[in-house]
Scaffold this active site. Structure first.
Site: not given
Ligand code: BGC
Length: 346
Positions: A106, A180, A309
């Protein structure tokens, strides 16, 4: 349609953070802050007209700064994982933060979820918009190129929250932006999401290893516990994919047109949410790592929210066969996602 703003808090550096309230005439109210572009709340009516907040989050800026598991935010410069925190572009290797085990997640330590965006509001007869702009500097979090990003959140009179993403660069780079939000259509404080029915319009998924890194293989969903092509109760499938769903579904949209990617229905409230996007993939994540974090008048345990997402596939910069996430000077990165809310009376 209406849009108002107020101060949400102050960053440690002294900068004021704002929160914007977008509302329409059918009782949908969305709050978005320019810190991380975070959707802080979405109020929608249920089948009896009772209003609830359907996204997980916090009441204060401080909590978003200090302990947020990416609640509601814009994720970038690269949403999802990049293996071993490195990739090559035009013969140069770029090194990123390894902020999840040995891998990059991310956008790194200070991703787009932790920066202040420049806000601009606008309004028309049928919609209200919040446009957020952020310049990610060349080298920020290890990524090349000055990347000028614009994310436009629009609430429409048709009960849609539309998100448009745009970016340009002055040096070849990679980009993959998403939102998210963790949804719980029974209300953010109503516990496990097991009663929700979900359908994802995908026949394939990207296989991953034990660290959630794609192997490069794209596999058929038919016959696996991950298959959601027909509406399925989340609670029925989740035990079979321990610790929960956290997979990139390959959407059936070969020509990058806007398609319906997912539909979720929560029977007790009658609330329904459809997701439309022109992205090639969608990460269905069921809040597997929520561990009793205290939020807005609620404690969020494992599986109390789900994320849809929309995205390019994880680790695309290292997997040439996946749709490209490369952005070059002179090109325009554009993508869009709409979450449309409705109620079913059954
Ligand atoms: C991911 C997860 C991750 C999470 C964190 C998601 O987008 O797919 O693996 O732990 O984000 O908040």
């Amino acid at each position: 349609m209406n849009i108002t703003e107020k101060v949400f808090g102050t960053l440690p550096c002294g900068e004021k953070v704002r929160i914007f309230t977008l509302s329409n005439d059918s009782s949908i109210t969305v709050k978005i802050t320019n810190y991380g572009g975070i959707v802080q709340s979405i109020l929608t009516p249920d089948k009896n007209g009772n209003i609830a907040d359907v996204v997980l989050g916090f009441d204060t800026l401080e909590e978003y700064i200090n302990k947020s598991p990416y609640f509601g935010c814009i994720v970038g410069r690269y949403a999802n994982r990049i293996a071993k925190g490195r990739f090559k572009l035009e013969n140069t290797e770029y090194v990123l933060a390894k902020n999840t085990g040995n891998n990059h997640l991310h956008g790194g330590n200070v991703g787009f979820d932790k920066v202040l965006w420049e806000p601009k509001i606008s309004q028309s007869k049928d919609s209200v918009s919040l446009e957020l702009t952020y310049l990610s500097k060349d080298g920020e979090e290890g990524y090349p190129g000055n990347l000028l990003c614009k994310v436009i959140y629009t609430l429409t009179c048709d009960d849609e929250l539309k998100i448009q993403y745009h970016a340009t660069t002055d040096k070849t780079t990679v980009v993959n932006l998403t939102n998210h939000s963790y949804f719980n259509l029974a209300g953010h404080d109503s516990g496990k999401i097991y009663n929700h029915m979900i359908q994802i319009f995908a026949d394939k998924y990207t296989e991953v290893d034990e660290n959630f890194i794609p192997t490069g293989r794209i596999l058929q969903l038919a016959g696996t516990a991950l298959n959601l092509t027909r509406p399925a109760k989340i609670g029925d499938g989740i035990g079979k994919v321990s610790p929960g769903f956290d997979h990139n579904y390959v959407l059936n949209n070969d020509n990058a047109s806007v398609v319906k990617a997912a539909e979720v229905y929560e029977p007790s409230s009658g609330r329904m949410m459809q997701t439309f996007t022109d992205e090639p993939g969608i990460q269905f994540y069921t809040g597997n790592f929520l561990d009793g974090i205290k939020g807005k008048n609620a404690v969020y345990e494992k599986h109390t929210g789900f994320c849809l997402e929309t995205q390019h596939y994880p680790d695309s910069p290292n997997i040439p066969d996946f749709p490209s996430t490369v952005l070059k000077p002179g090109m325009q990165y554009s993508s869009q996602t709409t979450y449309k809310f409705a109620v079913k009376h059954e």
